[in-house]
Motif scaffolding. Structure first.
Motif, short mmCIF file in Angstrom:
data_model
loop_
_atom_site.label_atom_id
_atom_site.label_comp_id
_atom_site.label_asym_id
_atom_site.label_seq_id
_atom_site.Cartn_x
_atom_site.Cartn_y
_atom_site.Cartn_z
N GLY A 153 0.72 -1.13 -0.01
CA GLY A 153 0.03 -0.12 0.03
C GLY A 153 0.74 1.21 0.01
O GLY A 153 1.97 1.32 -0.28
N PRO A 154 0.10 2.24 0.25
CA PRO A 154 1.05 3.62 0.19
C PRO A 154 2.00 3.96 0.86
O PRO A 154 3.20 4.71 0.77
N LEU A 155 2.18 3.45 2.37
CA LEU A 155 3.15 3.73 3.08
C LEU A 155 4.05 2.38 2.96
O LEU A 155 3.83 1.36 3.00
N HIS A 156 5.48 3.05 2.83
CA HIS A 156 6.45 2.04 2.39
C HIS A 156 7.35 1.93 3.80
O HIS A 156 7.35 2.77 4.53
N ALA A 157 8.10 0.80 3.84
CA ALA A 157 9.00 0.61 4.95
C ALA A 157 10.34 1.48 4.40
O ALA A 157 10.39 1.92 3.47
N GLU A 158 11.13 1.78 5.53
CA GLU A 158 12.39 2.33 5.20
C GLU A 158 13.47 1.27 5.06
O GLU A 158 13.01 -0.09 5.19
N ASN A 159 14.46 1.45 4.36
CA ASN A 159 15.44 0.56 4.01
C ASN A 159 16.87 0.76 4.77
O ASN A 159 17.47 1.64 4.41
N GLU A 160 17.25 -0.25 5.55
CA GLU A 160 18.37 -0.15 6.15
C GLU A 160 19.47 -1.00 5.53
O GLU A 160 19.26 -2.17 5.34
N GLN A 161 20.38 -0.56 4.83
CA GLN A 161 21.31 -1.17 3.93
C GLN A 161 22.65 -1.27 4.75
O GLN A 161 22.99 -0.48 5.46
N ILE A 162 23.41 -2.63 4.52
CA ILE A 162 24.66 -2.76 5.26
C ILE A 162 25.60 -2.90 4.22
O ILE A 162 25.26 -3.71 3.08
N ILE A 163 26.60 -2.16 4.77
CA ILE A 163 27.77 -2.18 3.62
C ILE A 163 29.24 -2.75 4.41
O ILE A 163 29.38 -2.31 5.43
N ASP A 164 29.72 -3.46 3.83
CA ASP A 164 30.93 -4.01 4.22
C ASP A 164 32.12 -2.86 3.87
O ASP A 164 32.35 -2.62 2.68
N ILE A 165 32.78 -2.48 5.00
CA ILE A 165 33.77 -1.38 4.52
C ILE A 165 35.37 -1.87 5.06
O ILE A 165 36.08 -0.91 5.30
N SER A 166 35.51 -3.07 5.05
CA SER A 166 36.70 -3.59 5.49
C SER A 166 37.68 -3.49 4.42
O SER A 166 38.87 -3.20 4.92
N GLY A 167 37.26 -3.36 3.13
CA GLY A 167 38.47 -3.19 2.11
C GLY A 167 38.25 -1.92 1.44
O GLY A 167 37.68 -1.01 1.85
N ASP A 168 38.94 -1.80 0.55
CA ASP A 168 39.14 -0.42 -0.32
C ASP A 168 37.67 0.14 -0.70
O ASP A 168 37.47 1.40 -0.77
N LYS A 169 37.03 -0.88 -1.48
CA LYS A 169 35.55 -0.60 -2.04
C LYS A 169 34.69 -1.05 -1.09
O LYS A 169 34.76 -2.11 -0.36
N MET A 170 33.75 -0.12 -0.98
CA MET A 170 32.40 -0.41 -0.22
C MET A 170 31.59 -1.47 -0.85
O MET A 170 31.47 -1.61 -2.08
N VAL A 171 31.19 -2.62 -0.17
CA VAL A 171 30.39 -3.45 -0.89
C VAL A 171 28.88 -3.74 -0.13
O VAL A 171 28.89 -3.89 1.08
N LEU A 172 28.01 -3.43 -0.83
CA LEU A 172 26.81 -3.55 -0.33
C LEU A 172 26.15 -4.85 -0.08
O LEU A 172 26.07 -5.91 -1.18
N VAL A 173 25.85 -5.33 1.29
CA VAL A 173 25.83 -6.84 1.31
C VAL A 173 24.40 -7.04 1.98
O VAL A 173 24.36 -8.47 1.94
N ALA A 174 23.58 -6.35 2.30
CA ALA A 174 22.19 -6.98 2.66
C ALA A 174 21.27 -5.47 2.97
O ALA A 174 21.94 -4.33 2.98
N GLU A 175 20.30 -5.69 2.98
CA GLU A 175 19.34 -4.52 3.13
C GLU A 175 17.99 -5.23 3.89
O GLU A 175 17.76 -6.52 3.81
N HIS A 176 17.42 -4.36 4.83
CA HIS A 176 16.31 -4.89 5.39
C HIS A 176 15.09 -3.89 5.64
O HIS A 176 15.64 -2.80 5.72
N PRO A 177 13.95 -4.08 5.58
CA PRO A 177 13.06 -3.04 5.64
C PRO A 177 12.87 -2.87 7.28
O PRO A 177 12.95 -3.80 7.97
#
Ligand code: K7E
Ligand code: CUA
Ligand code: CA
Length: 649
Positions: free
Chosen positions: A486-510
């Protein structure tokens, strides 16, 4: 991004349900039932505090390294995440980096699970009107931070703000319960909050003793009907609470406003970004200037001014208010505040883990501003002629920069709301670039996030022990990332691995809207209690024989104890019109054995954890039979666990 690509990204990694997981669930259910059945016999004669059954965790590190994002059943997370709940008014606890929500601690808003705002104890913390009803039933939490010792979290307390009604809540981290709420005087739109990290004067006090609160909206002071049409008279306040007593120690009256808040590791400075230095009433006015500010508070001088009696009080509030306005603080030698200019409507101020810098984001300017704290102190000491020389870098990072996190390796990560990105940039290189070395690439990486990120935080980010492993991004819009509801959306918490030189998007959760801010801390910094002690509660019924009804006129006290699967006494009688107080002590001592008490048609439901006592008061205004029953599944005979209230006409 094409629709196809989005859908592809939404495919679960491992498809169908893993059969071994199903087996685990079945086994767990069986074990649970057997355990409950056993305690039927055990609970009456012998109650042992069962040692927590060891979860099936492999030797530390093995699985954790394998896939901490998708932990195996029974595997615990390495970090706690503390999330603010937004207008649900609660404090949420997540396991990180899995992102699993473990708990919600109600603070500012009633909560039906635990009976927050129902029990007398929680109502006393939340605050009531003369008739006993709650003063407020809505809230708006944005920021949560925890107490410090030696530059790290010490596991005592967390604090969270209520922007709506200008309240501060404290959460005890041994029980994960809110134990105090303070309403700030002279304030509207209390937004940023941050505990100090040590005392500015006494080196032995190397832990949090104060909590600072910035107010975002400027109002007449006192706000009693005066000056309503003279916005130039409106003021904002920067407030200081005592971390232990939760009383407001002092306030600093300023022009402009406070937005977010940060504190230095040496305890000497606190700061707020200001987006409305114009003192504007409409947004056009609030964005009319090219530069706003970051205001610094000299804590030791403010406390000295309060000690010296150089303060005013306003209206009914006894809280000392010192003058932090620009006009009164032009002389660095006596100034309580210093104002560093920052580009257009900045948002966010964050302290780097090396203790050297505060970073403000431009919001309406595509820049990050780095302010060197030693230089601010130099200005207060009369050794820097121009406070703006404390700015050691001001560099372009992208559109709509808001909040910044740190990895402990000299890099910062800033959310770009308009670009829907996170930018990783290096502070020392930004300073080199700012000083004229155009060959330096201070931007290290960029990554798309989904979508419009607000807050960001990294594991242990604003401590001296930032470990640069995980970054979480609070995306204010999720759009197409989850099943539509419906019209109300969840927000999106994204988890990024920052242990290396490049950031890597690894997960997301409503997440249920809308958390704003969060912190991520090592799990071994906390040591929560397993069960309560009877003595924790003044009303505790120590002897289970000491139950039943006592009467004082039309005031009736009903003492109940819960011992699975019984509530004793099994029935009690009151008279129509009585004011009834029910006190319930849970005598079960087994970890996780929580009971509830619901009373049909009387709008009452609350829980008591092992060895906890809670009470409710109501008027018996309906005659008849009312089955008080256990609302929290506790036992094979949970459904039979009742106590009958008889209200005689
Ligand atoms: Cu940026 Cu209230 Cu922290 Cu929301 S504020 S995102
Ligand atoms: Cu006790 Cu359910
Ligand atoms: Ca402005």
């Amino acid at each position: 991004m094409s629709q196809d690509k989005t859908q592809e990204a939404n495919q679960p990694q491992d498809g169908a349900i893993d059969p071994s997981r199903r087996k685990f669930l079945n086994t767990a259910a069986l074990v649970g039932l057997t355990g409950a059945g056993l305690s039927v016999g055990l609970s009456a004669c012998k109650q042992e505090s069962s040692a927590p059954s060891a979860p099936a965790v492999p030797a530390s590190g093995t699985l954790a390294k394998a896939d901490p994002i998708h932990p195996k059943p029974g595997q615990l997370d390495e970090y706690y995440g503390f999330w603010s709940g937004g207008h649900t008014g609660d404090f949420r606890v997540l396991g990180m980096p899995s992102g699993r929500e473990i708990h919600r601690v109600p603070c500012f808003v009633p909560d039906a699970l635990v009976g927050w705002g129902v029990t007398n104890e929680s109502k006393a913390i939340m605050g009531t009107k003369a008739d006993g009803s709650l003063q407020f039933t809505v809230g708006d939490t944005h920021h949560t931070h925890a107490s410090y010792k030696d530059g790290n979290y010490d596991g005592r307390y967390a604090w969270i703000n209520d922007k709506l009604n200008s309240r501060v809540a404290r959460i005890r981290l041994d029980t994960f319960v809110c134990d105090k709420i303070t309403k700030l005087p002279n304030v509207q739109g209390f937004h940023g909050i941050f505990p100090d990290k040590r005392d500015p004067v006494d080196a032995a006090i190397n832990y949090t003793t104060r909590v600072f609160c910035g107010s975002e909206f400027h109002i007449p002071v006192p706000n009693d009907g005066r000056d309503i049409d003279s916005p130039e008279q409106y003021r904002a306040m920067f407030s200081c609470l005592d971390a232990e007593t939760m009383e407001v120690r002092w306030q600093v009256m300023i022009d402009g406003n406070c937005d977010l808040c940060a504190t230095s590791f040496d305890g000497k400075l606190a700061a707020c970004n200001q987006y409305n230095t114009e003192n504007g009433v409409h947004y056009e006015d609030m964005m009319s200037a090219e530069r706003d500010a970051c205001i610094f508070f000299n804590i030791a001088r403010i406390e000295q001014a309060v000690k010296d009696g150089s303060y005013s009080t306003f209206g009914d509030s006894p809280v000392p208010v010192v003058d932090g306005t620009r006009a009164s603080n032009a002389d660095p030698k006596t100034a309580l505040t210093a104002t560093v200019s920052v580009p257009k409507n900045p948002h966010g101020v964050n302290a780097s883990p090396d203790g050297k810098y505060f970073i403000c984001s431009g919001k309406l300017s595509p820049t990050g501003t780095v302010i060197e704290l030693q230089k601010v102190l130099d200005w207060f000491d009369g050794n820097l002629d121009d406070i703006d020389k404390a700015i050691v870098a001001e560099v372009e990072i992208g559109l709509g920069p808001l909040h910044t996190a740190f990895d402990g390796r000299g890099n910062t990560y800033t959310t770009l709301f308009l670009d829907s990105q996170v930018v990783k940039w290096n502070v020392e290189d930004a300073i080199r670039f700012h000083n004229g070395d155009n060959t330096v690439q201070y931007v290290r990486d960029r990554i798309d996030v989904h979508y419009q990120p607000g807050h960001i935080n990294a594991s242990q980010s604003e401590t001296m022990f930032a470990d640069g492993k995980w970054l979480t991004v609070g995306c204010k819009f999720s759009k197409d990332r989850f099943l539509p509801v419906g019209p109300l959306h969840a927000e999106n918490e994204q988890i990024i691995d920052i242990s290396g030189d490049k950031m890597v998007l690894v997960a997301e959760h409503p997440v249920r809207p809308e958390p704003h801010d969060f912190i991520i801390l090592k799990r071994d910094l906390l040591n929560p209690k397993k069960i309560y002690a009877l003595d924790d509660f003044p009303l505790a019924i120590h002897d289970p024989k000491n139950v039943g009804v006592t009467r004082d006129g039309n005031k009736v006290t009903v003492r109940l104890v819960s011992i699975a699967p019984a509530i004793e006494p099994r029935e009690f009688r009151v008279k129509l019109g009585d004011e009834v107080t029910i006190i319930l002590t849970n005598h079960d001592r087994i970890e996780d054995l929580t009971h509830g008490f619901g009373l049909p048609d009387y709008n009452i439901n609350f829980i008591v954890n092992p060895q906890e006592t809670a009470s409710v008061t109501f008027v018996a205004d309906k005659p008849g039979v009312f089955w008080g029953y256990c609302t929290h599944f506790c036992h094979a005979l949970h459904l039979e666990m009742r106590s009958r209230m008889i209200v005689e006409a």
